[in-house]
Design a protein around this motif. Structure first.
Motif, PDB file in Angstrom:
ATOM      1  N   THR A 232      81.663  10.445 -37.643  1.00 36.81           N
ATOM      2  CA  THR A 232      80.507  11.032 -38.309  1.00 36.81           C
ATOM      3  C   THR A 232      79.854  10.047 -39.265  1.00 36.81           C
ATOM      4  O   THR A 232      78.619   9.957 -39.337  1.00 36.81           O
ATOM      5  CB  THR A 232      80.919  12.304 -39.075  1.00 36.81           C
ATOM      6  N   ALA A 233      80.658   9.280 -39.988  1.00 36.75           N
ATOM      7  CA  ALA A 233      80.115   8.282 -40.909  1.00 36.75           C
ATOM      8  C   ALA A 233      79.355   7.195 -40.153  1.00 36.75           C
ATOM      9  O   ALA A 233      78.329   6.692 -40.631  1.00 36.75           O
ATOM     10  CB  ALA A 233      81.233   7.671 -41.750  1.00 36.75           C
ATOM     11  N   VAL A 234      79.836   6.832 -38.962  1.00 36.79           N
ATOM     12  CA  VAL A 234      79.128   5.845 -38.143  1.00 36.79           C
ATOM     13  C   VAL A 234      77.771   6.387 -37.720  1.00 36.79           C
ATOM     14  O   VAL A 234      76.751   5.686 -37.800  1.00 36.79           O
ATOM     15  CB  VAL A 234      79.966   5.455 -36.906  1.00 36.79           C
ATOM     16  N   VAL A 235      77.740   7.640 -37.278  1.00 34.32           N
ATOM     17  CA  VAL A 235      76.473   8.257 -36.874  1.00 34.32           C
ATOM     18  C   VAL A 235      75.489   8.269 -38.042  1.00 34.32           C
ATOM     19  O   VAL A 235      74.309   7.954 -37.884  1.00 34.32           O
ATOM     20  CB  VAL A 235      76.709   9.684 -36.344  1.00 34.32           C
ATOM     21  N   ASN A 236      75.966   8.635 -39.221  1.00 39.75           N
ATOM     22  CA  ASN A 236      75.092   8.666 -40.393  1.00 39.75           C
ATOM     23  C   ASN A 236      74.550   7.287 -40.733  1.00 39.75           C
ATOM     24  O   ASN A 236      73.386   7.140 -41.126  1.00 39.75           O
ATOM     25  CB  ASN A 236      75.843   9.249 -41.593  1.00 39.75           C
ATOM     26  N   LYS A 237      75.379   6.261 -40.574  1.00 40.10           N
ATOM     27  CA  LYS A 237      74.937   4.885 -40.819  1.00 40.10           C
ATOM     28  C   LYS A 237      73.835   4.487 -39.834  1.00 40.10           C
ATOM     29  O   LYS A 237      72.821   3.890 -40.216  1.00 40.10           O
ATOM     30  CB  LYS A 237      76.131   3.946 -40.701  1.00 40.10           C
ATOM     31  N   VAL A 238      74.043   4.806 -38.559  1.00 36.34           N
ATOM     32  CA  VAL A 238      73.048   4.474 -37.529  1.00 36.34           C
ATOM     33  C   VAL A 238      71.741   5.217 -37.792  1.00 36.34           C
ATOM     34  O   VAL A 238      70.645   4.638 -37.691  1.00 36.34           O
ATOM     35  CB  VAL A 238      73.603   4.795 -36.128  1.00 36.34           C
TER      36      VAL A 238
ATOM     37  N   GLY B 285      73.517  11.836 -32.880  1.00 40.53           N
ATOM     38  CA  GLY B 285      74.825  12.440 -32.623  1.00 40.53           C
ATOM     39  C   GLY B 285      75.661  11.457 -31.828  1.00 40.53           C
ATOM     40  O   GLY B 285      75.169  10.404 -31.414  1.00 40.53           O
ATOM     41  N   HIS B 286      76.921  11.782 -31.607  1.00 39.48           N
ATOM     42  CA  HIS B 286      77.777  10.872 -30.836  1.00 39.48           C
ATOM     43  C   HIS B 286      78.399  11.582 -29.648  1.00 39.48           C
ATOM     44  O   HIS B 286      78.488  12.809 -29.609  1.00 39.48           O
ATOM     45  CB  HIS B 286      78.859  10.237 -31.717  1.00 39.48           C
ATOM     46  N   ALA B 287      78.855  10.786 -28.687  1.00 41.92           N
ATOM     47  CA  ALA B 287      79.452  11.331 -27.461  1.00 41.92           C
ATOM     48  C   ALA B 287      80.942  11.008 -27.440  1.00 41.92           C
ATOM     49  O   ALA B 287      81.366  10.033 -26.846  1.00 41.92           O
ATOM     50  CB  ALA B 287      78.760  10.748 -26.228  1.00 41.92           C
ATOM     51  N   GLY B 288      81.738  11.834 -28.122  1.00 46.38           N
ATOM     52  CA  GLY B 288      83.187  11.649 -28.086  1.00 46.38           C
ATOM     53  C   GLY B 288      83.734  11.033 -29.350  1.00 46.38           C
ATOM     54  O   GLY B 288      83.542   9.847 -29.600  1.00 46.38           O
ATOM     55  N   THR B 289      84.424  11.833 -30.145  1.00 50.02           N
ATOM     56  CA  THR B 289      84.976  11.380 -31.422  1.00 50.02           C
ATOM     57  C   THR B 289      86.082  10.356 -31.230  1.00 50.02           C
ATOM     58  O   THR B 289      86.903  10.472 -30.320  1.00 50.02           O
ATOM     59  CB  THR B 289      85.531  12.586 -32.203  1.00 50.02           C
TER      60      THR B 289
ATOM     61  N   VAL C  65      84.328   1.624 -28.460  1.00 50.26           N
ATOM     62  CA  VAL C  65      83.028   2.178 -28.101  1.00 50.26           C
ATOM     63  C   VAL C  65      82.804   3.552 -28.725  1.00 50.26           C
ATOM     64  O   VAL C  65      83.556   4.495 -28.473  1.00 50.26           O
ATOM     65  CB  VAL C  65      82.892   2.297 -26.570  1.00 50.26           C
ATOM     66  N   LEU C  66      81.758   3.638 -29.531  1.00 49.60           N
ATOM     67  CA  LEU C  66      81.254   4.930 -30.007  1.00 49.60           C
ATOM     68  C   LEU C  66      79.773   4.950 -29.643  1.00 49.60           C
ATOM     69  O   LEU C  66      78.975   4.220 -30.228  1.00 49.60           O
ATOM     70  CB  LEU C  66      81.442   5.101 -31.511  1.00 49.60           C
TER      71      LEU C  66
ATOM     72  N   PRO D  31      76.306  15.605 -23.265  1.00 49.61           N
ATOM     73  CA  PRO D  31      77.372  16.163 -22.423  1.00 49.61           C
ATOM     74  C   PRO D  31      77.718  15.304 -21.211  1.00 49.61           C
ATOM     75  O   PRO D  31      78.868  15.322 -20.743  1.00 49.61           O
ATOM     76  CB  PRO D  31      76.797  17.520 -21.986  1.00 49.61           C
ATOM     77  N   HIS D  32      76.755  14.553 -20.710  1.00 47.83           N
ATOM     78  CA  HIS D  32      77.008  13.740 -19.515  1.00 47.83           C
ATOM     79  C   HIS D  32      77.860  12.518 -19.838  1.00 47.83           C
ATOM     80  O   HIS D  32      78.552  12.001 -18.954  1.00 47.83           O
ATOM     81  CB  HIS D  32      75.684  13.341 -18.867  1.00 47.83           C
ATOM     82  N   ILE D  33      77.843  12.051 -21.083  1.00 50.12           N
ATOM     83  CA  ILE D  33      78.732  10.970 -21.502  1.00 50.12           C
ATOM     84  C   ILE D  33      80.075  11.546 -21.927  1.00 50.12           C
ATOM     85  O   ILE D  33      81.131  10.989 -21.628  1.00 50.12           O
ATOM     86  CB  ILE D  33      78.099  10.152 -22.648  1.00 50.12           C
ATOM     87  N   THR D  34      80.049  12.689 -22.610  1.00 53.27           N
ATOM     88  CA  THR D  34      81.293  13.342 -23.025  1.00 53.27           C
ATOM     89  C   THR D  34      82.158  13.665 -21.812  1.00 53.27           C
ATOM     90  O   THR D  34      83.387  13.542 -21.859  1.00 53.27           O
ATOM     91  CB  THR D  34      80.985  14.628 -23.810  1.00 53.27           C
TER      92      THR D  34
END
Length: 300
Positions: free
Chosen positions: A25-31, A41-45, A53-54, A66-69
């Motif tokens: 979540t912190a990575v997503v917020n940084k991006v 958002g991200h595809a897979g914690t 890879v995130l 969902p297609h990456i998850t």
């Protein structure tokens, strides 16, 4: 009157090579901050201690998450043999130790039971919800949880290296919802020596590879510049496992409004999930029926 969204309407994927010590979540917020994006958002914690890879989706690409998850993912991880921990990784307290150590052949033989369709119990410290609360919150309070097993498809699981008797380097390709820590824990029990994850790295996730990843330091350096935009991957990459159809001009107009529209397709069965393009860009995901796309997701 509709409120104006803050930020830029930027869309696409940014592939981050996540370092250890930070949450997904912190990575997503940084991006999101660095790109001044409206939505991310991200595809897979990945666990905070994990690297690799995130895939961060921005704007319209969040509709393809969902297609990456659901796609296969590859993990490389080191198992520490001889000890079980509270978290099933090196972050936890040691619960028990044992002296016996299996040889390489014993490890390879035991791995066979962890391939294919398996049932896996999540770690006590996981994001699984129990009566509306996260398991890790309850575990921190000292509660021992009876978590239900969950199905997991394991495409492959192999012993890559054995640097010494206490350590085994493994590589796993699996579907969504897999816990590497559970694999290490259960393998240790199967071998009779106990085990936990020392470190793990996600090498690839669907179409996204660690070699494509940008570091957080680089994101900081390029924040709010066109050079960071240049690292964005098109949202269409997330759709590569779906058949593609091409919308006619009239069909594209209808599809963009959420209605069935005419498409050009070849060799696609009725009811197949597909994605439609117009002028080289994705406009929707939906079901192909009798020459039309019935959209379920429309890209603006």
């Amino acid at each position: 009157m509709a409120r104006t969204k803050k930020g830029r309407a930027v869309s696409g994927w940014l592939i981050v090579d996540k370092p250890a010590g930070i949450t997904s979540t912190a990575v997503v917020n940084k991006v999101k901050w660095a790109l001044a994006a409206q939505k991310a958002g991200h595809a897979g914690t990945l666990d905070p201690a994990a690297t690799g890879v995130l895939a961060v989706a921005l704007g319209e690409a969040t509709k393809t998450v969902p297609h990456i998850t659901d796609a296969l993912k590859c993990y490389r991880f080191m198992v520490r043999l001889g000890a079980a921990t509270t978290t099933d990784d090196a972050e936890g307290d040691i619960l028990e130790t044992r002296d016996q150590r299996p040889d390489d052949d014993a490890i390879r033989a035991a791995l066979a039971a962890f391939r294919g369709q398996i049932e896996q119990v999540p770690p006590q410290f996981s994001a699984v919800k129990v009566d509306g609360e996260r398991a890790y919150d309850l575990a921190r309070e000292g509660e021992r949880l009876d978590l239900a097993a969950r199905p997991l498809w394991v495409e492959s699981l192999d012993l890559i290296d054995r640097p010494d008797p206490d350590h085994a380097l493994l590589e796993m390709v699996c579907g969504k919802g897999g816990y590497v820590r559970s694999i290490a824990r259960d393998l240790g029990h199967a071998l009779g020596c106990l085990g936990h994850v020392l470190w793990l790295r996600r090498e690839w996730s669907g179409p996204f590879d660690a070699d494509q990843g940008i570091s957080l330091d680089e994101i900081d350096r390029l924040a709010h510049t066109p050079d960071l935009d240049a690292h964005l991957q098109p949202l269409e990459l997330a759709l590569q496992d779906l058949p593609q159809v091409t919308a006619t001009p009239e069909g594209a107009a209808r599809i963009r409004n959420g209605n069935p529209g005419m498409v050009i397709a070849s060799g696609i069965d009725w009811g197949t999930e597909v994605w439609a393009s117009h002028q080289g860009r994705a406009i929707a995901i939906g079901r192909y029926q009798a020459g039309e796309l019935h959209p379920s997701r429309v890209f603006n």
